[in-house]
Every structure is written in C-alpha cells, then in structure tokens.
Design a protein around this motif. Structure first.
Motif, PDB file in Angstrom:
ATOM      1  N   SER A  71      -2.092  47.500 -76.965  1.00  0.00           N
ATOM      2  CA  SER A  71      -1.526  48.091 -78.186  1.00  0.00           C
ATOM      3  C   SER A  71      -1.437  47.069 -79.318  1.00  0.00           C
ATOM      4  CB  SER A  71      -0.144  48.676 -77.879  1.00  0.00           C
ATOM      5  OG  SER A  71       0.722  47.660 -77.390  1.00  0.00           O
ATOM      6  N   THR A  72      -1.136  45.773 -78.966  1.00  0.00           N
ATOM      7  CA  THR A  72      -1.050  44.738 -80.003  1.00  0.00           C
ATOM      8  C   THR A  72      -2.407  44.497 -80.628  1.00  0.00           C
ATOM      9  OG1 THR A  72       0.791  43.723 -78.819  1.00  0.00           O
ATOM     10  CG2 THR A  72      -0.351  42.376 -80.468  1.00  0.00           C
ATOM     11  N   GLN A  78      -6.454  55.948 -83.783  1.00  0.00           N
ATOM     12  CA  GLN A  78      -6.262  57.272 -83.206  1.00  0.00           C
ATOM     13  C   GLN A  78      -6.634  57.258 -81.716  1.00  0.00           C
ATOM     14  OE1 GLN A  78      -8.405  60.328 -85.225  1.00  0.00           O
ATOM     15  NE2 GLN A  78      -7.298  62.000 -84.206  1.00  0.00           N
ATOM     16  N   GLY A  79      -5.740  57.806 -80.895  1.00  0.00           N
ATOM     17  CA  GLY A  79      -5.970  57.866 -79.455  1.00  0.00           C
ATOM     18  C   GLY A  79      -5.426  56.690 -78.678  1.00  0.00           C
ATOM     19  N   ALA A  80      -5.062  55.599 -79.356  1.00  0.00           N
ATOM     20  CA  ALA A  80      -4.522  54.426 -78.662  1.00  0.00           C
ATOM     21  C   ALA A  80      -3.032  54.627 -78.433  1.00  0.00           C
ATOM     22  CB  ALA A  80      -4.763  53.161 -79.473  1.00  0.00           C
ATOM     23  N   PRO A  81      -2.476  54.029 -77.374  1.00  0.00           N
ATOM     24  CA  PRO A  81      -1.037  54.177 -77.111  1.00  0.00           C
ATOM     25  C   PRO A  81      -0.214  53.480 -78.179  1.00  0.00           C
ATOM     26  CG  PRO A  81      -2.012  52.591 -75.604  1.00  0.00           C
ATOM     27  CD  PRO A  81      -3.171  53.221 -76.323  1.00  0.00           C
ATOM     28  N   ALA A  82       0.900  54.074 -78.549  1.00  0.00           N
ATOM     29  CA  ALA A  82       1.769  53.496 -79.575  1.00  0.00           C
ATOM     30  C   ALA A  82       2.475  52.274 -79.019  1.00  0.00           C
ATOM     31  CB  ALA A  82       2.791  54.532 -80.025  1.00  0.00           C
TER      32      ALA A  82
END
Length: 570
Positions: free
Chosen positions: A37-38, A65-69
């Motif tokens: 995520s980083t 878009q689509g990546a974990p927060a």
C-alpha cells in the motif's frame, strides 16, 4: 591486500558452497520490503494526491484504483507528498548567477523636507481608495491633489525619496495623466527601476520625461537611436532634437522619411508643430504629394499656419475669389460665392473633397479655403478695416455662420489674438448672438490664444453674466491658481446656484475645478459658506446640507493645498 568479509559479494547461502557459514551470524539482515500500500501511494501522481487531500482520504483513498487502502490514510498521504517534494527539489539544478545591474545615475537634486515626504507617502497610500462616487462628504479628495503636488515638487527642484519611487511608479502606471510629472520627479532612479520591472516599462517608452535619451550633441548616438530605437523612443528623440535645433531635427527626419510607415510619418510630421517656421516649408511642400491622405492633410495644415508660405498664398487666391466686399448695395457687406468644384490642385493643398454627412459640398470646400487663408488678407481685402469691423459686417445669402466658423478655426490655427477677440465678442453678450460662434468648444479654443490675464478676465465676466451652466469648458483653459476676479465670479455663481435650491452635484464639475484651481488664500473668505442654511420653500430636499458639505470640502481642500505648498517651500 587481503579482502575482508565486507568486500565479498553477497551470495545465496543455499547455493553457494564456498560461502563461509560463519558469516551468517555477522551479515546484517536486509530490511523488510515496504508494504504494497505504501508503494502504491508513492506511485500516485501529484494531481491525485491533491484530489485526495481536497476530498478527504476516506472518500478518495490515496492509492491506485483496486489497490488496498493504507491503514492510516492521512499519514500515508502526507508521506507521499513529502516524497514528491523531495524528488522535485532534488531534480533542480543550481542557476548561474546573473551580473549585478549597474548602479543608477546620481540625482543631484536636494531631498524633500520631512513633512513633504510624509505628505507624499500619505497621498500615494490613499490613491487606491474609493473615488467617492455619489455623496462625497466634506473630506478632500487626495487623489486629485497628487498632480498638483508633483507639479509643485518638480517646480521646486526636489528629488523623490528612494523608498517611495516604487509606489510613485505604480501610481503612474495606473494613471497616465500622472506620468510626465511622476517620471520627472522619480528621475534617474525611476528609470533604473523601470528597467528591472516589466510592469514599469512604460517609463522607458517615449514619455517626455521617461525615455532614456542620448546626448543630442553626439551625432553618432542620435543616429544610432533614430535608426534602431523603438518608435516611441524615436518620437521622443525627434522632440528633444527639435526643441534644441529645429533644422537638425528636420534633417534627421528626412534621412528615413521615404521608408517610414504612413502612420509613423503622420506622427513624425505632427512633431514639427514645435518650432514651426519658414525653414520647414520645403519639406512640408514635398509632403503634400505623400501617398497618405492624412499626411497630406497635416502637411497642408502646418503650411497654412505659416502666413508667408506658398500654400497660404494659393489658398488666399482661391478664398478671395469666393469672399469679397459687396458693393452692390447701399452699405458695406460681404458677398460669398462658394466654389463649384474641388479640383486636383485644391485636393493636393489639403482640401478634402468629400464632406461629412449632413454638410453640403460647396460650404465644406469654402470653409476649408477660408480656414487656410492668412487672416491679414481679409484686412487688406476690406479696405484696411480691423477684424472687429469685418466680423460685424452682414454676410449675404445666409453664409455668415459658415464664414465666421471658418474664421474662428483660422484664428486658432494661426494663433491670432486680434481676430480671436473680434470673434469672441463681449462676454456679457448671449453666446447665440455673438459675432463669431455660439459653440463653447470653439470659444475655449479662441480664448486659448489670448494672454492669461485677459483670458481670465473675459471668463469672469462671462460667468457673472451667464452663470456656470456653460462655463465648464471655458474654465479649463485658465491658468492655476485662478486670478482673484475669476475665483470670486465662480464662487458667487456657486452661491447663487445654492440659493436656487438645486443639488450641488449638478455643479460637481465646476466644484472639482474650484478645489484644484482656486487660490488657497481664499479659504478664510469662503468659511462663511460652510454654514448650513435653512431649507427654502421649493428647494430640493436636503439640498442645504449637501451644499454645506460641498463648501466644507472646498475650504478643507484649499487649506490642504496651502499646507502642501508650505511643506514644499520649507
């Protein structure tokens, strides 16, 4: 030199049989890779980070878009912004230092007195304030006092305080009417600063006091600027040379005349009005054949202002064939036979063939011929009669208005005070019944040909006889401060207008002129007018209070002008 363990390449412990197993205990453990995520946050473009910051990380997580927060969205956003900033700064290369600007030329003028310096700072700080539309109150309008302050400071020969030059240039940029006086006061420091700030570049482009001119006694420097300078710089150069050596300016203009654009030739030709003399006639005669109609017309106008020119003689011959003493009747009068055509010779001498809409051709041609004829011709033509007697003669066939109007234009063009007096007539006479023209604009031009004292006396009598309704344009041609009789006539007319019950803003133009042009010594005498009067029957509601404010503002402005003059005299 034997290699140490630090010099050895890192190998795979499971596939490199030669690796010493003892090193496993001393080799640092690699840092754990950053969470996915980083890395996703760091990869976002700057625009996405800005959008996330504006909408909030809850609504727009700072990840593709689509990546974990990320677990902590705000912190991740700030970290990514910091990383972007560091990358951007690391990519900048140091700029090469520029050469320092040359020092400004010295200004030998004495500094302002401290009280005058503070006054100037106050005026410049107040210049951006509201103009006071509508009801102005009793406070003086400081913005209208800046031109007068600058004119006085320049007349006294002071130099501008260095700290106030930028504000002075800003004021001149905003108000073109301030530029000549402001740039003269700013002096060489103002020009130096204008060369460093594009917002002040107007100071370098052709104003009378703002253009950097070479030594006009240096022929090489003059020639270089004339051939290579900007148009406005060339105009300023021509004016400067013309003021000192008119023949040299004419010779300079002749070197490039044939290659100049038509609009530029027109402006250059207009510069010849200063110092116009018979020496300019050959050049102007050649300009009568110019390709541009406007250039031909201006050349003809300048030649007609020279009573001894060949063009003036040609126009006089044409005009005297049209206007003559009428000897057919019992008394003296003027007979007029307007021209029937406008031939090529007339057009070459500046007569426009096509009249404006609403004008007849013959009257249009006649007016141009009379306007360009030396006025002394008419005195000879009418048996030595003076101008006053000639303009009083009756004119046949209702040609009087056209003939008198043309004589007015001729008197202005030829700067002839005798004919101006005759055409103005008595100031007490109604304008419509005067010997010359009823036009206030034409009368103001005629007045401008008279000496200052005579001009002020005529207007004072006009105001006393007719009031202020038609006097505004006439007052604009008077010197400042107004003479005693003129000032008293204007104030008396304002007092009469107040007694009439109207509102003062009907006379706001004259009141504004009075604030700038009355002698400040009149302030004490005008104090009595500041008292509020009782409302008169039939007067406009509240008019008395408004007039009281207007006269209070007038008195306050006069006293402020007196204080400014005293500060600049110390």
């Amino acid at each position: 030199m034997p290699r140490t363990t630090a010099d050895r390449p890192a190998g795979n412990a499971t596939t490199d049989p030669h690796r010493n197993r003892a090193l496993d205990a001393t080799t640092p453990t690699p840092a754990a890779p950053a969470p996915a995520s980083t890395w996703a946050v760091d990869a976002l473009p700057w625009e996405e980070l800005v959008t996330s910051a504006l909408l909030g990380t809850d609504r727009r997580p700072p990840v593709p878009q689509g990546a974990p927060a990320p677990a902590d969205g705000p912190a991740a956003l700030l970290d990514a912004a910091a990383l972007h900033t560091v990358r951007q700064r690391a990519g900048l290369l140091p700029a090469a230092p520029e050469a320092r600007p040359e020092l400004t030329a010295p200004d030998p003028r004495p500094p302002l007195p401290e009280a005058a310096r503070q006054r100037l700072a106050h005026l410049l700080a107040d210049r951006a304030g509201p103009s006071g539309g509508g009801r102005r109150g009793s406070a003086p309008d400081l913005t209208e006092l800046i031109p007068q302050w600058l004119a006085t400071a320049n007349r006294k020969g002071f130099r501008a305080p260095a700290a106030l030059v930028p504000a002075l240039l800003d004021a001149a940029r905003a108000r073109t009417d301030l530029r000549p006086q402001a740039l003269a006061f700013a002096g060489p420091r103002g020009l130096w600063l204008a060369g460093l700030n594009t917002e002040w570049k107007f100071a370098l482009r052709g104003s009378a006091n703002g253009s950097v001119q070479p030594d006009i006694t240096d022929p090489e420097a003059v020639r270089s600027l004339w051939e290579e300078g900007l148009f406005a710089e060339r105009i300023a150069l021509l004016d400067a040379v013309r003021a000192q050596d008119p023949p040299a300016a004419l010779a300079l203009l002749a070197t490039t005349w044939s290659t100049e654009r038509a609009e530029d030739r027109l402006m250059f030709l207009d510069s010849l009005r200063t110092g116009l003399s018979g020496d300019d006639e050959p050049f102007l005669e050649q300009a009568l054949s110019d390709r541009s109609r406007n250039v031909r017309a201006t050349a003809a106008e300048l030649l007609s202002a020279l009573p001894g020119s060949a063009l003036a003689g040609r126009m006089a011959a044409r005009a005297t064939s049209c206007v003559n003493p009428d000897r057919s009747g019992g008394g003296a009068s003027i007979a007029v036979e307007a021209p029937h055509e406008c031939d090529a010779g007339m057009q070459r001498d500046g007569v426009a063939a096509v009249p404006p809409t609403g004008r007849g051709e013959r009257s249009w041609w006649l007016g141009q011929l009379v306007e360009a004829t030396p006025l002394g011709i008419w005195e000879e033509r009418f048996g030595g009669r003076p101008a006053e007697d000639i303009v009083a003669l009756p004119v046949a066939d209702e040609w009087a208005v056209e003939l008198h109007t043309a004589w007015c234009r001729a008197a202005v063009r030829q700067r002839n005070p005798q004919w101006a007096r005759a055409l103005l007539g008595a100031p007490s006479a109604p304008p419509a019944s005067g010997p010359g023209t009823a036009s206030i604009a034409e009368r103001s031009k005629l007045l401008a040909t008279l000496p200052q004292t005579e001009r002020a006396s005529w207007i004072a009598e006009f105001v006393a006889a007719h009031g202020l309704s038609e006097a505004f344009q006439l007052l604009g041609v008077c010197a400042v401060p107004w003479t005693g009789p003129l000032g008293r006539a204007v104030v008396d007319a304002l007092d009469i207008a107040r007694d009439g019950g109207s509102y003062p803003w009907s006379f706001s133009g004259v009141m504004g002129l009075a604030e700038r042009c009355l002698d400040p010594a009149e302030a004490d005498r005008l104090e009595v007018l500041t008292a509020a009067q009782d409302e008169q029957e039939g007067a406009s509601p509240g008019a008395g209070g408004y007039w009281s404010e207007a006269f209070q503002r007038l008195v306050s402005t006069l006293r402020l002008r007196a204080a400014m003059e005293a500060e600049l005299t110390t």
